[in-house]
Design an enzyme around this catalytic site. Structure first.
Site, PDB file in Angstrom:
ATOM      1  N   LYS A  32       0.813  -1.216   0.000  1.00 49.17           N
ATOM      2  CA  LYS A  32       0.000   0.000   0.000  1.00 49.17           C
ATOM      3  C   LYS A  32       0.846   1.265   0.000  1.00 49.17           C
ATOM      4  CE  LYS A  32      -1.665   1.024   4.001  1.00 49.17           C
ATOM      5  NZ  LYS A  32      -0.970   2.276   4.408  1.00 49.17           N
ATOM      6  N   THR A  33       1.836   1.331   0.894  1.00 49.37           N
ATOM      7  CA  THR A  33       2.663   2.536   1.001  1.00 49.37           C
ATOM      8  C   THR A  33       3.442   2.776  -0.280  1.00 49.37           C
ATOM      9  OG1 THR A  33       2.864   2.176   3.391  1.00 49.37           O
ATOM     10  CG2 THR A  33       4.429   3.689   2.367  1.00 49.37           C
ATOM     11  N   ASP A 223      -4.489   8.280   2.883  1.00 49.61           N
ATOM     12  CA  ASP A 223      -4.040   6.964   3.331  1.00 49.61           C
ATOM     13  C   ASP A 223      -4.951   6.479   4.461  1.00 49.61           C
ATOM     14  OD1 ASP A 223      -2.514   4.703   3.610  1.00 49.61           O
ATOM     15  OD2 ASP A 223      -0.897   5.683   4.717  1.00 49.61           O
ATOM     16  N   GLU A 224      -5.062   5.166   4.623  1.00 54.72           N
ATOM     17  CA  GLU A 224      -5.874   4.559   5.689  1.00 54.72           C
ATOM     18  C   GLU A 224      -7.287   5.150   5.699  1.00 54.72           C
ATOM     19  OE1 GLU A 224      -4.784   2.049   7.071  1.00 54.72           O
ATOM     20  OE2 GLU A 224      -2.628   2.155   7.411  1.00 54.72           O
ATOM     21  N   GLN A 254      -9.817  -3.770   7.759  1.00 55.09           N
ATOM     22  CA  GLN A 254      -8.964  -3.299   8.846  1.00 55.09           C
ATOM     23  C   GLN A 254      -9.521  -2.031   9.491  1.00 55.09           C
ATOM     24  OE1 GLN A 254      -4.567  -3.809   8.291  1.00 55.09           O
ATOM     25  NE2 GLN A 254      -5.102  -4.242   6.165  1.00 55.09           N
ATOM     26  N   ARG A 614      -0.562  -9.369  11.146  1.00 55.51           N
ATOM     27  CA  ARG A 614       0.718  -8.737  11.518  1.00 55.51           C
ATOM     28  C   ARG A 614       1.866  -9.744  11.391  1.00 55.51           C
ATOM     29  NH1 ARG A 614      -0.511  -4.733   9.880  1.00 55.51           N
ATOM     30  NH2 ARG A 614      -2.353  -5.892   9.283  1.00 55.51           N
TER      31      ARG A 614
END
Length: 758
Positions: A32-33, A223-224, A254, A614
């Site tokens: 994603k980043t 983002d997010e 999420q 994670r």
């Protein structure tokens, strides 16, 4: 643009889509980043002026990492991007625009503790019981309203909200909301929620400002996105309405911050607000093993509110997810510590490659004690922030007050620190005079000779005013560091801490020096060219705003050789080779507060999904038969979420399933087998006993075991004869008994049926 060759097809599609609304659904570990970073770099490479690009994140750390990556691709032009957290970007703009809203440009930003302190004073002044109107709860209620763009006046007019407060026995919430809003404005202060609300009001009520920022921010990236609240999304929609070039990246699976006001409907309803949108799904996971990915997919499919996707990975096959049960929460901690030690020895993993994730902070105690016994260094995330330490807040209060002398919370902190003989009685009198005359306390202090104070007190207050005024004269011709260093010395704060040679005193002195180092670094940073001059400000006011908006992730040293312990909420965005998700028990995870609505239960399931994803290679999931809650030992049942994991990817440690027995049946069996834990290997004696099982003796009579002692022999109807090896004293005493056939068992004495044989 060689960097495009590093992307898989969906990533490349997301990066190179230039104009129009874009929704990128990015699964865990899907890059994603990288996509967000490369998309910005691609826009700049296409000739888009970086001054026209706005990129919003939820942490300063994420923004800094992205800017660094972009700068490596496009060079110094990356410095001209408007990039940061929602609060930091909007606060920078409000420094210029605040007078339009009736606030000074140098407004103070209240952190949560400041806000609660203001509310505490208001509650006291209103003669209300702070055991009913707890500042924490009142603040949370007000914050929820603001995040939904409900102001004090609208709150008081909302029958549903007011009736909820009445039903909760707190009918004065609306009144406290109004008084709090008034006090903040009097103090020239905004809390974190106000930064969003006031920026929205700027865009809503000032058409010229809306036009200016719509024109300035022609490309907006978020983002997010699943973590945005009502206020944030309302601002985004207004800013993007003109050009429609809005790119949002997120994962509905999420979305775990509803308690902060985040609403999953923002991402689920994006297509309704932007019907011409393009959807790109990033479904390839580069982080985890197939077992972990499959388990996560299987779990999240139990949620009904979601955007359909199927996460997959090309990573090599790994080990099964290990589930284990323990007698108690203390035993759970011991087992986790033992497994960490074994993995370090067998797999050569380092301490910083482990994470222990839990649902509530209270669970950390048992883990801490066990890690200490094994001499395994650890760090708990979410501890006291550097900027929340008393000595730091004391010096910052001086700095805040000389910049904004109407700000009473800072004045309250510094007026008698270091001690100068101004007691609570004098301060309360100043407060009463200021309230009666509709003035700030600073205005009263500047004319102290007009009011009746004892001669000595009046002179002390006059000296205080003179000192503050001398500090204020420095603001126009000295940089932030020179002002801060002068105040630290002339107030004797530095000297007082230097004279304290205790460990705590030395630490406090070092913390003040570290703060001054930070001010020095800020004062000497290179400015960047910016048409609005917002980034060029190196004044003390700009510094204070900057540190008020730190998100708590700036000083974290990820390379530190410690096991990381944190709540699952704090773990989002992180990844570790080995993860322990502990406490998977009903009424703990899922939380008992989540069992009333489907929406809340689905958020708990998303939280477990975050915990699972994670992990890179090793994932352990644990639950305990008993756990202390609020000082009482309580029995626990395995979490319903364990039954939603695919059995093909699971291994139940220490309890190999019987023939044709499912993992979930084995989990249920372990929870029903009393306090004893199944051994790693079935003993021969156990197999013999099972083959020759007999019905319980109807004539068996249990003895009073309140005086049971270590070393005594006892008889249990099911386990046979055993010797007491240890008794944990307390209201819920537990005896450890070594049975000749069944091995070691822990039995709670108040429920035990034992016959004492000697």
């Amino acid at each position: 643009m060689k960097f495009l060759n590093e992307l898989n097809p969906p990533q490349k599609e997301a990066v190179t889509f230039t104009d129009g609304p874009l929704l990128i659904i990015a699964g865990p570990g899907s890059g994603k980043t990288r996509v967000l970073t490369y998309r910005i770099a691609y826009l700049i490479a296409q000739g888009i002026d970086p001054f026209r690009i706005l990129s919003l994140t939820f942490t300063n750390k994420a923004a800094a990492e992205m800017r660094t990556r972009i700068e490596k691709i496009v060079g110094h032009e990356a410095r001209n991007l408007f990039m940061g957290t929602f609060h930091s970007v909007f606060a920078r703009i409000l420094r210029k625009e605040a007078p339009k809203l009736g606030f000074p440009s140098n407004f103070t930003i209240y952190d949560t503790n400041d806000s609660k302190s203001v509310l505490k004073s208001i509650i006291k002044a209103q003669g209300l019981d702070d055991k009913i109107y707890k500042p924490n709860q009142v603040f949370y209620r007000i914050s929820q309203a603001k995040n939904s763009l409900i102001g004090a006046q609208a709150y008081a007019s909302n029958v549903e909200l007011v009736n909820e407060d009445i039903a909760a026995g707190k009918p004065k919430i609306a009144e406290l909301f109004a008084l709090y809003t008034k006090k903040c404005k009097q103090n020239g202060a905004m809390d974190f929620d106000d930064l969003l609300v006031n920026f929205y009001l700027l865009l809503k009520n000032h058409p010229e400002s809306l036009y200016h920022y719509q024109n300035k921010f022609q490309y907006i990236l978020i983002d997010e996105f699943q973590d945005t609240n009502t206020a944030q999304y309302a601002i985004i929609k207004k800013l993007a309405d003109r050009n429609q070039n809005l790119s949002v990246v997120g994962d509905d699976a999420q979305s775990i911050y509803a308690f902060r006001g985040a609403t999953i409907t923002n991402i689920l309803n994006f297509q309704k607000d932007f019907p011409d949108y393009k959807l790109v799904k990033l479904e390839q996971n580069y982080r985890s093993t197939p077992q972990i990915v499959n388990a996560a997919n299987h779990l999240i499919k139990h949620n009904s509110s979601q955007i359909a996707k199927e996460i997959w990975t090309d990573n090599q096959i790994g080990e099964k997810i290990k589930i284990f049960k323990t007698v108690s929460d203390n035993e759970e901690g011991k087992k986790v510590a033992d497994l960490i030690f074994e993995l370090k020895m067998n797999e050569q993993l380092r301490n910083n490659e482990f994470a222990i994730l839990y649902r509530t902070n209270a669970q950390s105690r048992a883990m801490e004690e066990a890690l200490r016994r094994q001499n395994i260094p650890y760090k708990i995330f979410g501890g006291l922030s550097f900027y929340q330490r008393k000595e730091i807040k004391d010096l910052l209060a001086y700095l805040k007050f000389i910049v904004n002398p109407n700000e009473e919370e800072s004045l309250k902190r510094i007026i008698n620190y270091p001690k100068r003989g101004i007691g609570n009685t004098s301060f309360q009198k100043l407060t009463v005079i200021a309230d009666r005359q509709g003035k700030s306390i600073w205005e009263v202090l500047n004319h102290i000779e007009m009011y009746e104070f004892p001669k000595r007190a009046r002179q002390t207050l006059r000296d205080f005013v003179t000192m503050i005024q001398s500090f204020q004269t420095m603001l126009s011709n000295k940089n932030a560091y020179d002002v801060a260093a002068h105040i630290a010395k002339s107030t004797q704060i530095l000297q007082e801490l230097y004279n304290d040679k205790t460990v705590e005193g030395v630490s406090k002195y070092e913390n003040i020096q570290e703060l001054l180092n930070g001010v020095k670094e800020f004062s000497t940073e290179d400015v960047i060219e910016n048409e609005d001059d917002i980034n060029n400000d190196r004044s003390l006011g700009a510094y204070l705003q900057n540190i008020s908006l730190l998100t708590g992730d700036e000083k974290d040293n990820e390379g530190e050789e410690t096991v990381k312990m944190m709540t699952i909420h704090a773990a989002k965005g992180l990844e570790f080779p080995a993860v322990f998700a502990v406490g998977l028990e009903e009424n703990l995870f899922p939380s008992p507060m989540s069992l009333y609505t489907r929406e809340d239960l689905e958020e708990e399931r998303r939280l477990f999904y975050v915990a699972i994803t994670r992990a890179e290679k090793h994932l352990f999931i644990s639950f305990a038969n008993t756990r202390y809650k609020f000082g009482t030992l309580q029995y626990s049942e395995p979490s319903r979420f364990l039954k939603e994991l695919p059995e093909t990817e699971l291994h139940l440690m220490g309890a190999p399933a019987r023939k044709n027995e499912s993992i979930n049946s084995a989990i249920r069996q372990t929870s029903q087998s009393g306090l004893g834990e199944r051994s790693l290997k079935p003993r021969k004696a156990q197999l013999i006993r099972r083959a020759n099982a007999q019905a319980p003796d109807p004539n068996f009579e249990a003895d009073d075991v309140s005086k049971l002692k270590v070393g005594q022999i006892v008889l249990h109807q099911r386990f046979g004869e055993g010797k007491v090896s240890f008794i944990a004293e307390g209201s819920n005493a537990i005896a450890t008994i070594n049975f000749s056939q069944e091995g070691e068992k822990k039995i709670m004495l108040k429920f035990a049926k034992l016959k004492i044989m000697d």
